[in-house]
Design an enzyme around this catalytic site. Structure first.
Site, PDB file in Angstrom:
ATOM      1  N   CYS A  81       1.029  -1.358   0.253  1.00 55.21           N
ATOM      2  CA  CYS A  81       0.236  -0.103  -0.272  1.00 55.21           C
ATOM      3  C   CYS A  81       0.956   1.352   0.401  1.00 55.21           C
ATOM      4  O   CYS A  81       1.180   2.305  -0.439  1.00 55.21           O
ATOM      5  CB  CYS A  81      -1.150  -0.036   1.441  1.00 55.21           C
ATOM      6  SG  CYS A  81      -1.983  -1.573   1.378  1.00 55.21           S
TER       7      CYS A  81
ATOM      8  N   CYS B 283     -37.342   0.427  13.415  1.00 54.87           N
ATOM      9  CA  CYS B 283     -36.838   0.366  15.020  1.00 54.87           C
ATOM     10  C   CYS B 283     -36.039   1.745  14.992  1.00 54.87           C
ATOM     11  O   CYS B 283     -35.860   2.364  15.815  1.00 54.87           O
ATOM     12  CB  CYS B 283     -35.468  -0.949  15.052  1.00 54.87           C
ATOM     13  SG  CYS B 283     -36.738  -2.028  15.583  1.00 54.87           S
ATOM     14  N   HIS B 284     -34.773   2.308  13.789  1.00 49.07           N
ATOM     15  CA  HIS B 284     -34.067   2.911  14.778  1.00 49.07           C
ATOM     16  C   HIS B 284     -34.144   4.214  13.968  1.00 49.07           C
ATOM     17  O   HIS B 284     -33.479   5.175  13.783  1.00 49.07           O
ATOM     18  CB  HIS B 284     -32.752   2.584  13.424  1.00 49.07           C
ATOM     19  CG  HIS B 284     -32.044   1.314  13.393  1.00 49.07           C
ATOM     20  ND1 HIS B 284     -31.100   1.046  14.788  1.00 49.07           N
ATOM     21  CD2 HIS B 284     -32.105   0.178  13.270  1.00 49.07           C
ATOM     22  CE1 HIS B 284     -30.823  -0.197  15.268  1.00 49.07           C
ATOM     23  NE2 HIS B 284     -31.554  -0.736  13.667  1.00 49.07           N
TER      24      HIS B 284
ATOM     25  N   CYS C  33       2.234   3.077  -3.001  1.00 45.22           N
ATOM     26  CA  CYS C  33       2.246   4.500  -3.281  1.00 45.22           C
ATOM     27  C   CYS C  33       1.106   4.970  -3.221  1.00 45.22           C
ATOM     28  O   CYS C  33       1.226   6.689  -2.891  1.00 45.22           O
ATOM     29  CB  CYS C  33       0.704   3.452  -4.934  1.00 45.22           C
ATOM     30  SG  CYS C  33       1.272   2.168  -6.353  1.00 45.22           S
ATOM     31  N   HIS C  34       1.139   5.006  -2.113  1.00 47.49           N
ATOM     32  CA  HIS C  34       0.720   5.757  -0.941  1.00 47.49           C
ATOM     33  C   HIS C  34       0.621   6.656   0.203  1.00 47.49           C
ATOM     34  O   HIS C  34       0.593   7.287   0.984  1.00 47.49           O
ATOM     35  CB  HIS C  34      -0.690   5.275  -0.230  1.00 47.49           C
ATOM     36  CG  HIS C  34      -1.897   4.515  -1.213  1.00 47.49           C
ATOM     37  ND1 HIS C  34      -3.035   5.851  -1.713  1.00 47.49           N
ATOM     38  CD2 HIS C  34      -2.919   3.389  -1.541  1.00 47.49           C
ATOM     39  CE1 HIS C  34      -3.480   5.167  -2.277  1.00 47.49           C
ATOM     40  NE2 HIS C  34      -3.805   3.587  -2.581  1.00 47.49           N
TER      41      HIS C  34
ATOM     42  N   CYS D 277     -35.738  -1.253   8.472  1.00 50.02           N
ATOM     43  CA  CYS D 277     -34.358  -0.944   8.980  1.00 50.02           C
ATOM     44  C   CYS D 277     -34.753   0.433   9.864  1.00 50.02           C
ATOM     45  O   CYS D 277     -34.778   0.804  11.314  1.00 50.02           O
ATOM     46  CB  CYS D 277     -33.351  -0.162   8.743  1.00 50.02           C
ATOM     47  SG  CYS D 277     -32.928  -1.474   7.293  1.00 50.02           S
TER      48      CYS D 277
ATOM     49  N   CYS E 232     -28.778  -7.991  11.798  1.00 51.99           N
ATOM     50  CA  CYS E 232     -29.973  -7.383  12.438  1.00 51.99           C
ATOM     51  C   CYS E 232     -30.940  -8.073  11.377  1.00 51.99           C
ATOM     52  O   CYS E 232     -32.155  -8.547  11.627  1.00 51.99           O
ATOM     53  CB  CYS E 232     -29.981  -5.652  11.544  1.00 51.99           C
ATOM     54  SG  CYS E 232     -29.985  -4.531  12.504  1.00 51.99           S
TER      55      CYS E 232
ATOM     56  N   ARG F  25     -22.721  -6.538  11.031  1.00 51.81           N
ATOM     57  CA  ARG F  25     -23.625  -6.081  11.184  1.00 51.81           C
ATOM     58  C   ARG F  25     -25.526  -6.262  10.638  1.00 51.81           C
ATOM     59  O   ARG F  25     -26.468  -6.450  11.121  1.00 51.81           O
ATOM     60  CB  ARG F  25     -23.629  -4.504  11.499  1.00 51.81           C
ATOM     61  CG  ARG F  25     -24.635  -3.645  12.942  1.00 51.81           C
ATOM     62  CD  ARG F  25     -24.689  -4.668  14.263  1.00 51.81           C
ATOM     63  NE  ARG F  25     -24.875  -4.563  15.418  1.00 51.81           N
ATOM     64  CZ  ARG F  25     -26.436  -5.258  15.396  1.00 51.81           C
ATOM     65  NH1 ARG F  25     -26.837  -5.851  14.469  1.00 51.81           N
ATOM     66  NH2 ARG F  25     -27.148  -4.970  16.663  1.00 51.81           N
TER      67      ARG F  25
ATOM     68  N   CYS G 115      -8.084  -1.980  -4.982  1.00 48.78           N
ATOM     69  CA  CYS G 115      -5.825  -1.893  -5.367  1.00 48.78           C
ATOM     70  C   CYS G 115      -5.364  -2.852  -4.902  1.00 48.78           C
ATOM     71  O   CYS G 115      -4.414  -3.528  -5.821  1.00 48.78           O
ATOM     72  CB  CYS G 115      -6.130  -1.035  -3.855  1.00 48.78           C
ATOM     73  SG  CYS G 115      -5.921  -0.216  -4.382  1.00 48.78           S
TER      74      CYS G 115
END
Lengths: 109, 268, 159
Positions: free
Chosen positions: B83, B187-188, B86-87, B184, B229, B225, B121
């Site tokens: 990585c 609830c949220h 290049c970075h 979703c 759910c 997650r 990448c």
């Protein structure tokens, strides 16, 4: 992190003589409790880190015995009194006999 | 299990609710992550859970971050690159990057998240094998990259080519699904701040992912997650890294715009 | 942190949903726990074995645990003992046991005068709501005991 054990240790680089310093440690380990059922109806065999030892210039200053009730990726924080410059050695003993180690140095003024 | 013992658990839950309602814990370490009426999941955690996140040394996520940091400069693949080739230094080159994903990949024109960016990448530039979803390597690298944006506001764009993905994610979010016929948003959005038995429903923001979940006992991705759910509402989960979940990630992350990036956080 | 405010009591529908979740959660917990269980009696018996059946006193030892654990997998625990930690007067060992886990033993911490301060912090697993018991053994052989109850909640979903 099943493949390779990772350890993190935090020790202050310097301390005054007689100063209390807090040491924090963390090790990647599943702490397989021996209670978890596998798909065949048996149990995953227990495999935990069962002992932690901290040596200060070769002398054992803090020891802890662990059982399956210690959480995965065990965290442990404790104190030592800084008396002299030198080396702190930490070791964790696995049920399979492996010992994982880490060292840190401290400068006491 | 008998009806009686189930009832005992509900009563136990109600007792717990009473105790939670009366607890007004101080702000741990003075940390605050709220914008307007948006509150980070941090504020829905108990002080004990918050305390694990408050100090990076207490936070087990950093076992994975360490691994990500090591992999950053490790050469892999036929192109002989890492990585860092290049970075360069991640602290500079990756600063702010994690706050803007998912975004449209200029080459493919497709929406991708950080995990997919990392693997693209690896595949195209490093000619290395992409990491498996939820592998320690991919989690570690994702956490390490996102950490470079910690404290910066989440800022994803839904303009241009991203718009249809946003709409797709929004539809997913509002669509009732599964045997429990829940969405979703049910609830949220509509019930955030209220209890589902002993659980306090959060706003479902994504600014802390990947997160060390006490339940998982390890670091995990936002897509993991989502799967959890979906399973809870007895819906067939999609694959981690699927187009459905990446579009959902865009919608959820856009909802989180303005909140500080907390990755890698600690949640129950 | 933001005050955790409960805005309503459970409606009938919620209670039914919770009941369903409870059945599953408890069924799940049963799988993890298995048949053998530490009980308050077996935990006391185990502790008694650790300290050679000697009598304990109250005071000097403090256990810090959250009153409610939102997940039993990772519960922060700090134990500290009031002691000057000198060569002639220090804390030798603190034993920690649990009375609702599959096995009673949790951890033992062995201090030395070089510890300076008799305090240790770790994170423990708790299979259900239960008592955590700690006993400190001082260098003069005296024993101090304390216990704390921790409620372990089972999530509404928390997938």
């Amino acid at each position: 992190m099943a493949n390779k054990i990772k350890i993190r240790v935090r020790v202050p680089k310097t301390a005054k003589k007689g100063q209390l310093i807090e040491i924090k440690t963390l090790i990647s380990h599943n702490m397989e409790s021996g209670q978890r059922k596998n798909k065949k109806g048996g149990k995953h065999p227990r495999k935990i880190v069962n002992k932690f030892v901290c040596k200060y210039n070769g002398k054992e200053v803090f020891v802890s015995d662990w059982h399956p009730a210690i959480s995965a990726n065990p965290y442990l924080a404790f104190f030592i009194r800084a008396e002299e410059s030198g080396k702190l050695e930490f070791s964790w003993t696995d049920d399979d006999g492996s010992v994982y180690t880490k060292t840190a140095s401290i400068q006491v003024n | 299990m008998t009806y009686k013992s189930a009832a005992a658990y509900v009563v136990g839950g109600l007792v717990a609710l009473g105790m939670l309602a009366s607890a007004s814990a101080p702000m741990a370490e003075g940390y605050e992550n709220m914008v307007g009426d948006k509150k980070s999941g941090y504020h829905y955690s108990t002080p004990a859970t918050q305390s694990i996140q408050d100090d990076d040394f207490n936070n087990p996520s950093f076992l994975w971050v360490d691994q990500g940091e090591q992999l950053w400069s490790k050469v892999d693949g036929k192109a002989g690159k890492s990585c860092a080739t290049c970075h360069d230094a991640a602290a500079k080159s990756m600063k702010g990057v994690g706050a803007t994903y998912p975004k449209i990949d200029a080459k493919s024109g497709k929406l991708i998240n950080i995990e997919q960016r990392i693997n693209s990448c690896r595949k195209n530039n490093m000619q290395a094998k992409p990491w498996k979803w939820e592998s320690n390597q991919l989690l570690g690298m994702t956490a390490f990259v996102k950490l470079q944006s910690r404290g910066m506001p989440v800022n994803v764009s839904i303009d241009g080519a991203a718009k249809p993905y946003y709409e797709k994610g929004k539809n997913f979010y509002n669509q009732r699904r599964g045997m429990l016929d829940m969405s979703c948003s049910g609830c949220h959005v509509e019930n955030a701040g209220k209890m589902v038995r002993a659980d306090l429903l959060s706003n479902g923001f994504s600014n802390g992912f990947p997160t060390y979940r006490l339940k998982w006992q390890k670091l995990g991705s936002l897509h993991r997650r989502f799967r959890g759910c979906n399973k809870n509402i007895r819906a067939q989960p999609y694959k981690a890294g699927s187009d459905e979940y990446t579009a959902l990630e865009l919608f959820v992350t856009h909802r989180s715009n303005g909140l500080k990036v907390e990755s890698p956080s600690v949640r129950r | 942190m933001t005050k955790r405010v409960i805005e309503r009591t459970l409606s009938r529908r919620d209670a039914i949903a919770a009941l369903g979740a409870g059945v599953l959660a408890v069924a799940g917990a049963r799988l993890i726990i298995g048949p053998a269980q530490a009980s308050p009696d077996s935990a006391e018996a185990f502790m008694s074995k650790l300290i050679g059946g000697r009598a304990t006193k109250g005071g000097k030892i403090t256990l810090k645990l959250p009153p409610i654990a939102e997940n039993g997998n990772t519960v922060p625990l700090t134990v500290s003992v009031d002691s000057p930690m000198t060569a002639s007067n220090y804390v030798k060992t603190v034993h920690v046991v649990a009375d609702g886990n599959p096995n009673p033993e949790v951890a033992s911490f062995h201090f030395t005068p070089a510890s300076g301060k008799a305090q240790a912090t770790t994170r423990i697993r708790m299979a259900k709501t239960q008592n955590i018991i700690a006993v400190a053994e001082m260098s003069d052989g005296s024993l101090y005991r304390t216990a704390r109850n921790v409620k372990v909640t089972i999530g509404g979903c928390g997938g």
